[in-house]
Design a protein around this motif. Structure first.
Motif, short mmCIF file in Angstrom:
data_model
loop_
_atom_site.label_atom_id
_atom_site.label_comp_id
_atom_site.label_asym_id
_atom_site.label_seq_id
_atom_site.Cartn_x
_atom_site.Cartn_y
_atom_site.Cartn_z
N HIS A 112 0.87 -1.26 -0.12
CA HIS A 112 0.08 -0.02 0.13
C HIS A 112 1.09 1.13 0.08
N PRO A 113 1.29 1.76 -1.16
CA PRO A 113 2.29 2.71 -1.45
C PRO A 113 2.05 4.18 -0.54
N GLY A 114 0.83 4.37 -0.28
CA GLY A 114 0.46 5.60 0.23
C GLY A 114 0.11 5.66 1.75
N ILE A 115 0.70 4.51 2.53
CA ILE A 115 0.48 4.50 3.86
C ILE A 115 1.54 5.37 4.62
N GLY A 116 2.52 5.76 4.06
CA GLY A 116 3.19 6.77 4.84
C GLY A 116 2.41 8.49 4.75
N ALA A 117 1.89 8.49 3.81
CA ALA A 117 1.16 9.81 3.64
C ALA A 117 -0.24 9.65 4.58
N TYR A 118 -0.54 8.65 4.69
CA TYR A 118 -1.61 8.59 5.62
C TYR A 118 -1.45 8.82 7.06
N ALA A 119 -0.36 8.27 7.59
CA ALA A 119 0.33 8.72 8.74
C ALA A 119 0.65 10.01 9.04
N ARG A 120 1.16 10.65 8.06
CA ARG A 120 1.48 12.14 8.01
C ARG A 120 0.20 12.93 8.12
N ALA A 121 -0.80 12.30 7.31
CA ALA A 121 -2.26 13.00 7.32
C ALA A 121 -2.86 13.22 8.69
N ASP A 122 -2.83 11.81 9.28
CA ASP A 122 -3.41 11.64 10.69
C ASP A 122 -2.71 12.53 11.83
N ARG A 123 -1.29 12.86 11.57
CA ARG A 123 -0.98 13.88 12.38
C ARG A 123 -1.26 15.26 12.26
N LEU A 124 -1.17 15.61 10.91
CA LEU A 124 -1.92 16.98 10.66
C LEU A 124 -3.07 17.08 11.21
N PHE A 125 -4.11 16.11 10.85
CA PHE A 125 -5.34 16.19 11.53
C PHE A 125 -5.22 16.59 12.88
N LEU A 126 -4.66 15.82 13.51
CA LEU A 126 -4.57 16.21 15.07
C LEU A 126 -4.47 17.52 15.17
N GLY A 127 -3.33 18.21 14.62
CA GLY A 127 -2.83 19.60 14.87
C GLY A 127 -4.12 20.31 14.68
N ARG A 128 -4.66 20.24 13.56
CA ARG A 128 -5.66 21.14 13.03
C ARG A 128 -6.92 21.15 14.11
N ALA A 129 -7.32 20.00 14.48
CA ALA A 129 -8.42 19.72 15.40
C ALA A 129 -8.04 20.31 16.83
N VAL A 130 -6.85 20.06 17.16
CA VAL A 130 -6.43 20.48 18.51
C VAL A 130 -6.30 22.16 18.58
N ARG A 131 -5.87 22.49 17.39
CA ARG A 131 -5.76 24.18 17.29
C ARG A 131 -7.46 24.70 17.26
N HIS A 132 -8.35 24.12 16.46
CA HIS A 132 -9.63 24.56 16.57
C HIS A 132 -10.06 24.56 17.94
N LEU A 133 -9.86 23.27 18.73
CA LEU A 133 -10.51 23.16 20.21
C LEU A 133 -9.95 24.26 21.08
N ALA A 134 -8.85 24.56 20.68
CA ALA A 134 -8.12 25.51 21.66
C ALA A 134 -8.44 27.05 21.26
N GLN A 135 -8.45 27.12 20.07
CA GLN A 135 -8.97 28.59 19.48
C GLN A 135 -10.27 29.02 19.49
N GLU A 136 -10.97 28.01 18.97
CA GLU A 136 -12.38 28.19 18.64
C GLU A 136 -13.22 27.89 19.82
N ALA A 137 -13.02 26.81 20.36
CA ALA A 137 -13.94 26.02 21.20
C ALA A 137 -13.57 26.35 23.01
N GLY A 138 -12.32 27.00 22.97
CA GLY A 138 -11.98 27.36 24.10
C GLY A 138 -11.64 26.26 25.26
N ILE A 139 -11.04 25.09 24.47
CA ILE A 139 -10.89 23.93 25.31
C ILE A 139 -9.43 24.10 25.94
N ARG A 140 -9.38 23.77 27.41
CA ARG A 140 -8.09 24.01 27.90
C ARG A 140 -7.69 22.71 28.65
#
Length: 261
Positions: free
Chosen positions: A43-71
């Protein structure tokens, strides 16, 4: 040799170490790199999946901290430390954010204590527990987090290791039931999809050779984890396409963010 060191098995590939290898880390062994290369052949794309999941974490946490006020964040199935871990993203927005990491992999725990160091204003803690040990997790997390206030519950690429569907949904529900209204669930999960048959071959190879075994689910089944929550736009989608910073190709790792009303 410490108890944690004694628990590290270098004779079989392990998912956390392979994930680390795919994302460019150095905390892995030859057996992990060999298995990782074989999976990448299937599955040649698997490395991209791992990186995509890490970037998703960053965007989700940033949203929660900035927009939702999660601390406060409870990150279960932490994986090996890499760039932009949950506490780093959250504490860039809110230096007083508190994060509890949970994992049962001894190598993860050994590295977490050395590398996952938060800001002086915030707090970071680490628990040795399995996702299924809900009572243990909640009791220990309550020493750092105030569970009467909203929490960001991070379950990235971890529910895949609970094979039984009913048990996996029940575990997520028990965790959410213990959290205050306004808490958010961030979840990602490997999916089975007719347009991505090479994913099935890679998963089959992994389950024959690696540890722990993982389970694929359909996008519809992944969406069920958000039942009863207010699902944020764009819903449960390839994690590369959840509010991306730039256009991105779909991956077989789906993710979403939901708010507990």
């Amino acid at each position: 040799m410490t108890d944690i060191e004694a628990r590290i098995d270098t004779s079989r590939p392990h998912t956390a170490r392979i994930w680390n290898y795919w994302t460019g880390g150095k905390d892995n062994y030859p057996v992990d790199r060999e298995a990782g290369d074989r999976i990448r052949e299937l599955h040649p794309g698997i490395g991209a999946y791992a990186r995509a999941d890490r970037l998703f974490l960053g965007r989700a946490v940033r949203h929660l901290a900035q927009e939702a006020g999660i601390r406060q964040f409870l990150d279960i199935g932490t994986g090996l430390p890499s760039a932009d871990n949950t506490h780093e993203v959250a504490q860039r927005v809110a230096p007083d954010a508190r994060v509890v990491y949970v994992d049962n992999d001894p190598l993860v725990l050994a590295h977490a204590r050395a590398l996952l160091v938060g800001t002086p204003e915030g707090r970071t803690d680490y628990l040795d527990a399995d996702l299924r040990d809900v009572d243990t997790i909640l009791e220990a997390a309550a020493r750092t987090l105030d569970l009467d206030r909203p929490v960001g519950l991070m379950l990235l690429g971890v529910v895949i290791f609970v094979e039984d569907d009913a048990e996996s949904y029940a575990v997520v529900r028990r965790l959410l039931d213990a959290l205050a209204p306004g808490s958010h669930l961030v979840l990602s999960h490997t999916v089975v999809h007719p347009s991505m048959p090479d994913v099935d071959a890679a998963v089959a190879f992994w389950n024959e050779n690696g540890t722990p075994r993982l389970t694929q689910r359909t996008p519809e089944a992944v969406t069920r984890y958000f039942d009863g929550l207010e699902l944020l736009d764009p819903g449960v989608v390839p994690c590369s396409q959840w509010r991306p910073d730039a256009p991105a190709d779909p991956v077989a790792m789906y993710g979403g963010v939901g708010r507990k009303p």
